[in-house]
Design a protein around this motif. Sequence first.
Motif, PDB file in Angstrom:
ATOM      1  N   MET A  73       0.911  -1.255   0.209  1.00  0.00           N
ATOM      2  CA  MET A  73       0.053  -0.078   0.140  1.00  0.00           C
ATOM      3  C   MET A  73       0.913   1.255  -0.096  1.00  0.00           C
ATOM      4  SD  MET A  73      -3.156   1.298   0.227  1.00  0.00           S
ATOM      5  CE  MET A  73      -4.293   0.175   1.030  1.00  0.00           C
ATOM      6  N   GLN A  74       0.834   2.109  -1.225  1.00  0.00           N
ATOM      7  CA  GLN A  74       1.532   3.076  -1.123  1.00  0.00           C
ATOM      8  C   GLN A  74       0.872   4.692  -1.053  1.00  0.00           C
ATOM      9  OE1 GLN A  74       2.785   1.895  -4.621  1.00  0.00           O
ATOM     10  NE2 GLN A  74       4.089   0.250  -3.770  1.00  0.00           N
ATOM     11  N   LYS A  75       1.261   5.660  -0.500  1.00  0.00           N
ATOM     12  CA  LYS A  75       0.756   6.876  -0.414  1.00  0.00           C
ATOM     13  C   LYS A  75       1.627   7.742  -1.158  1.00  0.00           C
ATOM     14  CE  LYS A  75      -1.015  10.436   2.317  1.00  0.00           C
ATOM     15  NZ  LYS A  75      -1.552  10.831   3.647  1.00  0.00           N
ATOM     16  N   ILE A  76       0.950   8.381  -2.149  1.00  0.00           N
ATOM     17  CA  ILE A  76       1.747   9.161  -3.138  1.00  0.00           C
ATOM     18  C   ILE A  76       2.109  10.557  -2.558  1.00  0.00           C
ATOM     19  CG2 ILE A  76       1.623  10.372  -5.379  1.00  0.00           C
ATOM     20  CD1 ILE A  76      -0.186   7.844  -6.474  1.00  0.00           C
ATOM     21  N   GLU A  77       3.295  10.926  -2.711  1.00  0.00           N
ATOM     22  CA  GLU A  77       3.858  12.049  -1.780  1.00  0.00           C
ATOM     23  C   GLU A  77       4.020  13.173  -2.960  1.00  0.00           C
ATOM     24  OE1 GLU A  77       5.895  10.320   2.185  1.00  0.00           O
ATOM     25  OE2 GLU A  77       7.017  10.726   0.399  1.00  0.00           O
ATOM     26  N   LYS A  78       4.746  12.982  -4.103  1.00  0.00           N
ATOM     27  CA  LYS A  78       4.863  13.778  -5.004  1.00  0.00           C
ATOM     28  C   LYS A  78       4.857  13.384  -6.605  1.00  0.00           C
ATOM     29  CE  LYS A  78       9.213  16.654  -6.116  1.00  0.00           C
ATOM     30  NZ  LYS A  78      10.647  16.876  -5.774  1.00  0.00           N
ATOM     31  N   VAL A  79       4.377  14.248  -7.400  1.00  0.00           N
ATOM     32  CA  VAL A  79       4.409  13.812  -8.680  1.00  0.00           C
ATOM     33  C   VAL A  79       4.739  14.935  -9.603  1.00  0.00           C
ATOM     34  CG1 VAL A  79       2.770  13.477 -10.519  1.00  0.00           C
ATOM     35  CG2 VAL A  79       2.306  12.765  -8.172  1.00  0.00           C
ATOM     36  N   GLU A  80       5.704  14.627 -10.497  1.00  0.00           N
ATOM     37  CA  GLU A  80       6.370  15.562 -11.520  1.00  0.00           C
ATOM     38  C   GLU A  80       5.740  15.013 -12.850  1.00  0.00           C
ATOM     39  OE1 GLU A  80      10.326  16.809 -11.665  1.00  0.00           O
ATOM     40  OE2 GLU A  80      10.564  15.968  -9.833  1.00  0.00           O
ATOM     41  N   VAL A  81       4.509  15.516 -13.355  1.00  0.00           N
ATOM     42  CA  VAL A  81       3.938  15.026 -14.245  1.00  0.00           C
ATOM     43  C   VAL A  81       4.850  14.775 -15.478  1.00  0.00           C
ATOM     44  CG1 VAL A  81       1.915  15.441 -16.033  1.00  0.00           C
ATOM     45  CG2 VAL A  81       1.587  16.069 -13.541  1.00  0.00           C
ATOM     46  N   GLY A  82       4.514  13.435 -16.118  1.00  0.00           N
ATOM     47  CA  GLY A  82       5.372  13.014 -17.048  1.00  0.00           C
ATOM     48  C   GLY A  82       6.736  12.446 -16.921  1.00  0.00           C
ATOM     49  N   ARG A  83       7.301  12.717 -15.468  1.00  0.00           N
ATOM     50  CA  ARG A  83       8.539  12.561 -15.517  1.00  0.00           C
ATOM     51  C   ARG A  83       8.731  11.632 -14.366  1.00  0.00           C
ATOM     52  NH1 ARG A  83      13.593  13.085 -16.261  1.00  0.00           N
ATOM     53  NH2 ARG A  83      14.932  13.521 -14.507  1.00  0.00           N
ATOM     54  N   SER A  84       8.139  11.843 -12.811  1.00  0.00           N
ATOM     55  CA  SER A  84       8.443  10.989 -11.775  1.00  0.00           C
ATOM     56  C   SER A  84       7.219  11.038 -10.700  1.00  0.00           C
ATOM     57  CB  SER A  84       9.684  11.226 -11.169  1.00  0.00           C
ATOM     58  OG  SER A  84       9.584  12.631 -10.520  1.00  0.00           O
ATOM     59  N   VAL A  85       7.203   9.945  -9.837  1.00  0.00           N
ATOM     60  CA  VAL A  85       6.114   9.563  -8.865  1.00  0.00           C
ATOM     61  C   VAL A  85       6.953   9.212  -7.669  1.00  0.00           C
ATOM     62  CG1 VAL A  85       5.376   7.712  -9.605  1.00  0.00           C
ATOM     63  CG2 VAL A  85       3.942   8.889  -8.167  1.00  0.00           C
ATOM     64  N   THR A  86       6.789   9.916  -6.716  1.00  0.00           N
ATOM     65  CA  THR A  86       7.353   9.306  -5.411  1.00  0.00           C
ATOM     66  C   THR A  86       6.330   8.969  -4.363  1.00  0.00           C
ATOM     67  OG1 THR A  86       9.300  10.899  -5.692  1.00  0.00           O
ATOM     68  CG2 THR A  86       9.067  10.045  -3.325  1.00  0.00           C
ATOM     69  N   TYR A  87       6.325   7.882  -3.959  1.00  0.00           N
ATOM     70  CA  TYR A  87       5.578   7.500  -2.766  1.00  0.00           C
ATOM     71  C   TYR A  87       6.369   6.702  -1.696  1.00  0.00           C
ATOM     72  CZ  TYR A  87       6.157   3.039  -5.072  1.00  0.00           C
ATOM     73  OH  TYR A  87       6.830   1.769  -5.506  1.00  0.00           O
ATOM     74  N   ARG A  88       5.406   6.576  -0.411  1.00  0.00           N
ATOM     75  CA  ARG A  88       5.920   6.136   0.896  1.00  0.00           C
ATOM     76  C   ARG A  88       4.867   4.802   0.966  1.00  0.00           C
ATOM     77  NH1 ARG A  88       7.465   8.796   6.387  1.00  0.00           N
ATOM     78  NH2 ARG A  88       7.281   6.830   7.648  1.00  0.00           N
ATOM     79  N   VAL A  89       5.675   3.652   1.384  1.00  0.00           N
ATOM     80  CA  VAL A  89       5.049   2.605   1.606  1.00  0.00           C
ATOM     81  C   VAL A  89       4.511   2.790   2.920  1.00  0.00           C
ATOM     82  CG1 VAL A  89       5.240   0.161   1.853  1.00  0.00           C
ATOM     83  CG2 VAL A  89       6.400   1.034  -0.057  1.00  0.00           C
ATOM     84  N   VAL A  90       3.085   2.587   2.975  1.00  0.00           N
ATOM     85  CA  VAL A  90       2.394   2.684   4.458  1.00  0.00           C
ATOM     86  C   VAL A  90       1.633   1.405   4.834  1.00  0.00           C
ATOM     87  CG1 VAL A  90       1.838   5.164   3.966  1.00  0.00           C
ATOM     88  CG2 VAL A  90       0.183   3.761   3.306  1.00  0.00           C
ATOM     89  N   GLY A  91       1.768   0.308   4.029  1.00  0.00           N
ATOM     90  CA  GLY A  91       0.977  -0.888   4.408  1.00  0.00           C
ATOM     91  C   GLY A  91       1.606  -2.062   3.567  1.00  0.00           C
ATOM     92  N   GLY A  92       1.376  -3.254   4.014  1.00  0.00           N
ATOM     93  CA  GLY A  92       1.954  -4.522   3.401  1.00  0.00           C
ATOM     94  C   GLY A  92       3.505  -4.912   3.746  1.00  0.00           C
ATOM     95  N   ASP A  93       3.914  -5.960   3.040  1.00  0.00           N
ATOM     96  CA  ASP A  93       5.123  -6.663   3.678  1.00  0.00           C
ATOM     97  C   ASP A  93       6.415  -5.735   3.791  1.00  0.00           C
ATOM     98  OD1 ASP A  93       3.774  -9.252   3.831  1.00  0.00           O
ATOM     99  OD2 ASP A  93       3.542  -8.984   1.511  1.00  0.00           O
ATOM    100  N   LEU A  94       6.628  -4.881   2.985  1.00  0.00           N
ATOM    101  CA  LEU A  94       7.814  -4.044   2.752  1.00  0.00           C
ATOM    102  C   LEU A  94       7.715  -3.089   3.882  1.00  0.00           C
ATOM    103  CD1 LEU A  94       7.948  -3.150  -1.160  1.00  0.00           C
ATOM    104  CD2 LEU A  94       9.583  -4.477   0.419  1.00  0.00           C
ATOM    105  N   ARG A  95       6.557  -2.765   4.431  1.00  0.00           N
ATOM    106  CA  ARG A  95       6.480  -1.739   5.649  1.00  0.00           C
ATOM    107  C   ARG A  95       6.819  -2.580   6.874  1.00  0.00           C
ATOM    108  NH1 ARG A  95       5.680   0.257   9.421  1.00  0.00           N
ATOM    109  NH2 ARG A  95       4.559   2.103  10.268  1.00  0.00           N
ATOM    110  N   ASP A  96       6.801  -3.920   6.787  1.00  0.00           N
ATOM    111  CA  ASP A  96       7.287  -4.415   8.118  1.00  0.00           C
ATOM    112  C   ASP A  96       8.765  -4.969   8.097  1.00  0.00           C
ATOM    113  OD1 ASP A  96       4.454  -4.991   8.850  1.00  0.00           O
ATOM    114  OD2 ASP A  96       4.373  -6.988   7.752  1.00  0.00           O
ATOM    115  N   MET A  97       9.425  -4.511   6.995  1.00  0.00           N
ATOM    116  CA  MET A  97      10.645  -4.547   6.823  1.00  0.00           C
ATOM    117  C   MET A  97      11.558  -3.265   6.832  1.00  0.00           C
ATOM    118  SD  MET A  97      11.182  -7.355   3.768  1.00  0.00           S
ATOM    119  CE  MET A  97       9.783  -7.615   2.847  1.00  0.00           C
ATOM    120  N   TYR A  98      10.950  -2.206   6.429  1.00  0.00           N
ATOM    121  CA  TYR A  98      11.409  -0.921   6.116  1.00  0.00           C
ATOM    122  C   TYR A  98      10.558   0.133   6.519  1.00  0.00           C
ATOM    123  CZ  TYR A  98      13.992  -4.093   2.989  1.00  0.00           C
ATOM    124  OH  TYR A  98      14.691  -5.140   2.439  1.00  0.00           O
ATOM    125  N   ASP A  99      10.823   1.223   7.522  1.00  0.00           N
ATOM    126  CA  ASP A  99      10.146   2.327   7.813  1.00  0.00           C
ATOM    127  C   ASP A  99      10.998   3.472   8.081  1.00  0.00           C
ATOM    128  OD1 ASP A  99       7.641   3.633   8.086  1.00  0.00           O
ATOM    129  OD2 ASP A  99       7.780   3.222  10.030  1.00  0.00           O
TER     130      ASP A  99
END
Length: 160
Positions: A73-99
Motif C-alpha cells: 500500500m503506497q501513499k503518493i507524496e510527489k508527482v512531476e507529471v510526465g517524469r516521476s512519482v514518489t510514494y511512501r509505503v504505508v502498508g503491506g510486507d515491505l512496511r514490516d521490513m523498512y520504515d
Amino acid sequence: MQKERKMSSMKGEVELDIPAEKAWEMYRDNEIISKIYPEMLARAEYIEGDGSPGSLRLFRMGPAVSSYVKESMQKIEKVEVGRSVTYRVVGGDLRDMYDPYRITFSFAPVEGKEEEKCIAEWKAEYELLNSSMPPPDKARDAALGFLKSFDKFKPNHQVV
C-alpha cells in the motif's frame, strides 16, 4: 535525546525502447500496469484519490514475487507529471521490513532519441527496522525487471 538515524538509499535503471511519455502513461494507468507482467504485478488500484499527491495506491503482487511481498500500500507524496512519482509505503510486507520506505519511479528521455527511448529509474530511500534485515535488493531487482517488461508489452489499444 533521540539519536537521528541516517536513511540508506539505492537505485537502479534500465533503458527502454519506448518514449518516456508512453512509459509514464503505462505506469500511471492501473488497467495497463496490471497487464504488463501479471506474474510480478497482478493488480494495481487507487484506493483513495486519482494518482495525485495524497492518493493511496495498492499493488497486489503476482506469483513471481509473492513469497517476498504479497501486497504493498503506497501513499503518493510527489508527482512531476510526465517524469516521476514518489510514494511512501504505508502498508503491506515491505512496511514490516523498512520504515520509512520511500520509492521514486522516474522516466527520462534519452537525449537525441526522445521519441524512441527512455531511462526508467527506481530509487529507494529506507531505514531498516532491524539490523538483521537485508537492504531491499530483491525489491530493486523486481522493480527493474518489471520496468524492463514495459518494452515487451503490446497493448490491444493505443495509449493516448
